[in-house]
Write a protein that holds these residues in place. Structure first.
Motif, PDB file in Angstrom:
ATOM      1  N   ALA A 114      -3.473   0.538   5.244  1.00 15.42           N
ATOM      2  CA  ALA A 114      -3.649  -0.659   3.595  1.00 15.42           C
ATOM      3  C   ALA A 114      -4.750  -1.488   3.444  1.00 15.42           C
ATOM      4  CB  ALA A 114      -2.324  -1.624   4.189  1.00 15.42           C
ATOM      5  N   GLY A 115      -6.282  -0.937   4.039  1.00 11.32           N
ATOM      6  CA  GLY A 115      -7.250  -1.682   4.225  1.00 11.32           C
ATOM      7  C   GLY A 115      -6.983  -3.320   5.090  1.00 11.32           C
ATOM      8  N   GLY A 116      -6.197  -3.209   5.738  1.00 10.29           N
ATOM      9  CA  GLY A 116      -6.124  -5.164   6.214  1.00 10.29           C
ATOM     10  C   GLY A 116      -6.723  -5.471   6.612  1.00 10.29           C
TER      11      GLY A 116
ATOM     12  N   SER B  72       0.915  -1.504   0.452  1.00 12.53           N
ATOM     13  CA  SER B  72       0.556  -0.080  -0.577  1.00 12.53           C
ATOM     14  C   SER B  72       1.001   2.231  -0.006  1.00 12.53           C
ATOM     15  CB  SER B  72      -1.034  -0.044   0.702  1.00 12.53           C
ATOM     16  OG  SER B  72      -1.733   1.262   1.431  1.00 12.53           O
ATOM     17  N   THR B  73       0.992   2.085  -1.028  1.00 14.27           N
ATOM     18  CA  THR B  73       1.667   3.335  -1.166  1.00 14.27           C
ATOM     19  C   THR B  73       1.465   4.368   0.254  1.00 14.27           C
ATOM     20  OG1 THR B  73       1.870   3.343  -3.509  1.00 14.27           O
ATOM     21  CG2 THR B  73       2.063   5.195  -2.433  1.00 14.27           C
ATOM     22  N   LYS B  74      -0.292   4.239   0.263  1.00 13.72           N
ATOM     23  CA  LYS B  74      -0.261   5.025   1.417  1.00 13.72           C
ATOM     24  C   LYS B  74       0.289   4.679   2.671  1.00 13.72           C
ATOM     25  CE  LYS B  74      -4.790   6.620   1.863  1.00 13.72           C
ATOM     26  NZ  LYS B  74      -5.772   6.756   1.552  1.00 13.72           N
ATOM     27  N   ALA B  75       0.173   3.099   2.851  1.00 14.40           N
ATOM     28  CA  ALA B  75       1.059   2.408   4.743  1.00 14.40           C
ATOM     29  C   ALA B  75       2.358   2.841   3.981  1.00 14.40           C
ATOM     30  CB  ALA B  75       0.450   1.253   4.572  1.00 14.40           C
ATOM     31  N   VAL B  76       2.678   2.338   2.906  1.00 13.37           N
ATOM     32  CA  VAL B  76       4.204   2.865   3.693  1.00 13.37           C
ATOM     33  C   VAL B  76       4.560   4.524   3.671  1.00 13.37           C
ATOM     34  CG1 VAL B  76       6.098   2.967   1.893  1.00 13.37           C
ATOM     35  CG2 VAL B  76       4.882   1.024   1.979  1.00 13.37           C
ATOM     36  N   GLU B  77       3.927   5.048   2.730  1.00 13.23           N
ATOM     37  CA  GLU B  77       3.945   6.814   2.871  1.00 13.23           C
ATOM     38  C   GLU B  77       4.347   7.216   4.513  1.00 13.23           C
ATOM     39  OE1 GLU B  77       1.398   8.789   0.578  1.00 13.23           O
ATOM     40  OE2 GLU B  77       2.757   8.202  -1.027  1.00 13.23           O
ATOM     41  N   TYR B  78       3.340   6.358   5.318  1.00 15.55           N
ATOM     42  CA  TYR B  78       2.819   6.579   6.233  1.00 15.55           C
ATOM     43  C   TYR B  78       3.887   6.212   7.000  1.00 15.55           C
ATOM     44  CZ  TYR B  78       1.196   5.730  11.307  1.00 15.55           C
ATOM     45  OH  TYR B  78       1.207   5.344  12.821  1.00 15.55           O
ATOM     46  N   LEU B  79       4.756   4.974   7.321  1.00 18.23           N
ATOM     47  CA  LEU B  79       5.252   4.392   7.881  1.00 18.23           C
ATOM     48  C   LEU B  79       6.695   5.207   8.048  1.00 18.23           C
ATOM     49  CD1 LEU B  79       5.403   0.701   7.450  1.00 18.23           C
ATOM     50  CD2 LEU B  79       4.892   1.361   8.991  1.00 18.23           C
ATOM     51  N   GLU B  80       7.172   5.556   6.624  1.00 15.86           N
ATOM     52  CA  GLU B  80       8.326   6.482   6.227  1.00 15.86           C
ATOM     53  C   GLU B  80       8.879   8.126   6.867  1.00 15.86           C
ATOM     54  OE1 GLU B  80       9.523   4.438   1.785  1.00 15.86           O
ATOM     55  OE2 GLU B  80       8.005   6.537   1.548  1.00 15.86           O
ATOM     56  N   ARG B  81       7.469   8.649   7.071  1.00 11.56           N
ATOM     57  CA  ARG B  81       7.471  10.288   7.042  1.00 11.56           C
ATOM     58  C   ARG B  81       7.452  10.014   8.846  1.00 11.56           C
ATOM     59  NH1 ARG B  81       2.614  10.597   4.960  1.00 11.56           N
ATOM     60  NH2 ARG B  81       0.664   9.983   6.976  1.00 11.56           N
ATOM     61  N   SER B  82       6.707   8.981   9.847  1.00 10.51           N
ATOM     62  CA  SER B  82       6.322   8.807  11.349  1.00 10.51           C
ATOM     63  C   SER B  82       7.826   8.630  11.643  1.00 10.51           C
ATOM     64  CB  SER B  82       5.376   7.588  11.175  1.00 10.51           C
ATOM     65  OG  SER B  82       3.921   7.967  10.716  1.00 10.51           O
ATOM     66  N   PRO B  83       8.062   9.104  12.935  1.00  5.22           N
ATOM     67  CA  PRO B  83       9.409   8.996  13.345  1.00  5.22           C
ATOM     68  C   PRO B  83       9.254   7.668  14.323  1.00  5.22           C
ATOM     69  CG  PRO B  83       8.209  10.386  14.219  1.00  5.22           C
ATOM     70  CD  PRO B  83       7.551  10.587  13.128  1.00  5.22           C
TER      71      PRO B  83
END
Length: 354
Positions: A289-291, A267-278
């Protein structure tokens, strides 16, 4: 001699220069005392003979044990205790309770083979797929040695050790990935190595393969560096999320979440969240990710199945106040659920009076 190349010693503790005293110290916690009790009570059984090879070690010819290192180490500790050396109390108690047979240390059964290659298949079957299994990282390292030192294909290793070709391939790629991670300064490799089985499992998922651009079907030559150079930043992220470091715990708390983690990485949205969040949350990423969609669908389908089963008999209790109350609750929930989907209420009410 104990084998300084024994995979069970761990990658950082093996090599032809590792001293015998170091090896023995590393093996101290390998439940050797259980073997020692068997030796003093029953002797050294011939059918458990050591398998040895004659090769150069520390600059001279030596008989090196390639199968049976625990047995030899137990004998060495037992001999020290019998000779009155200062040693752990447990070892002293063993020789005090039952004195070892007089010839136990003089006649040790062994079988000498011409080379390590002569017993590759036996060791592989015994410790990779058999009853004396090594730890996951040790298995993968052994498979990698067969492929790289003996120049074997995945299929040839599979035939030697009695495993399956996809399993051999995944073990090799997992091990090469571990070595690649070891070269990255930002990755806390000890955290990865301790959970090698989690690394192995993660490579089964489409999400991990996609995020790291790993070809899980790659042949040995192509798999030497599983992650391309332009994906090393993603590799550092992957290691942090899955294994953590000295400052941050992993977001994947349980090996049972590995498949869900793979879905998150798709999920692009979930990965972006993971990468920007400390301090990202796995649960938040999974929802992004709609998991949880499959679980919600399952719950609704299960409810529909139950309602259909109840409808076949509900008419018998048309005057039941309890049933009417339950039906009212169900109806309110259905109306609310239908309102989530444009036009669904109208579709359900076609031909019905308001």
């Amino acid at each position: 001699m104990l084998d300084p190349l024994n995979p069970r010693l761990g990658r950082g503790n093996t090599g032809p220069a590792v001293k015998q005293s170091t090896i023995l110290s590393l093996m101290r916690d390998w439940t050797l005392d259980e073997l020692a009790v068997s030796f003093v009570e029953s002797g050294f059984w011939p059918h458990e003979a050591l398998i040895v090879v004659r090769e150069k070690l520390y600059g001279k010819d030596a008989l090196v044990v390639i199968e049976g290192n625990r047995r030899l180490a137990a004998l060495k500790f037992l001999k020290r205790a019998a000779d009155g050396e200062k040693i752990d109390r447990r070892w002293r108690e063993i020789v005090e309770e039952t004195p070892p047979p007089t010839d136990l240390f003089e006649h040790v059964p062994y079988i000498e083979v011409d080379s390590r290659k002569d017993v590759e298949a036996f060791l592989g079957f015994r410790h990779v797929t058999g009853i004396k299994e090594w730890k996951p990282a040790e298995k993968a390292e052994y498979i990698a040695k067969l492929i790289e030192s003996s120049k074997l294909t995945y299929a040839q290793v599979m035939r030697k050790i009695g495993s399956k070709t996809p399993t051999v391939r995944q073990n090799y790629i997992s091990y090469r990935l571990l070595l690649q991670m070891e070269d990255q300064e930002k990755i806390s490799i000890e955290h990865v190595e301790d959970k090698f089985s989690v690394l192995f499992l993660s490579l089964r998922t489409d999400g991990v393969q996609h995020y790291l651009d790993i070809d899980i079907q790659a042949d040995p030559e192509e798999a030497r560096k599983p992650v391309p150079a332009d994906k090393l930043k993603e590799l550092a992220n992957f290691a942090l999320w899955l294994f953590g470091d000295d400052k941050r715990p992993p977001i994947v708390r349980d090996s049972r979440q590995v498949d869900q983690f793979g879905r998150v990485l798709l999920s692009t949205k979930a990965v972006e969240y993971l990468e920007r969040s400390p301090r990202p949350s796995f649960d938040v990423a999974f929802q992004l990710a709609g998991g949880d969609e499959p679980e919600i669908v399952r719950l609704i389908e299960e409810a529909a199945d139950n309602v259909e089963a109840a409808l076949s008999r509900a008419h018998r209790y048309a005057k039941s106040k309890k049933l009417r109350k339950a039906a009212q609750r169900l109806g309110e929930d259905v109306v609310q659920l239908a309102s989530l989907f444009a036009g669904l209420r109208e579709e359900l009410c076609v031909g019905e009076d308001d």
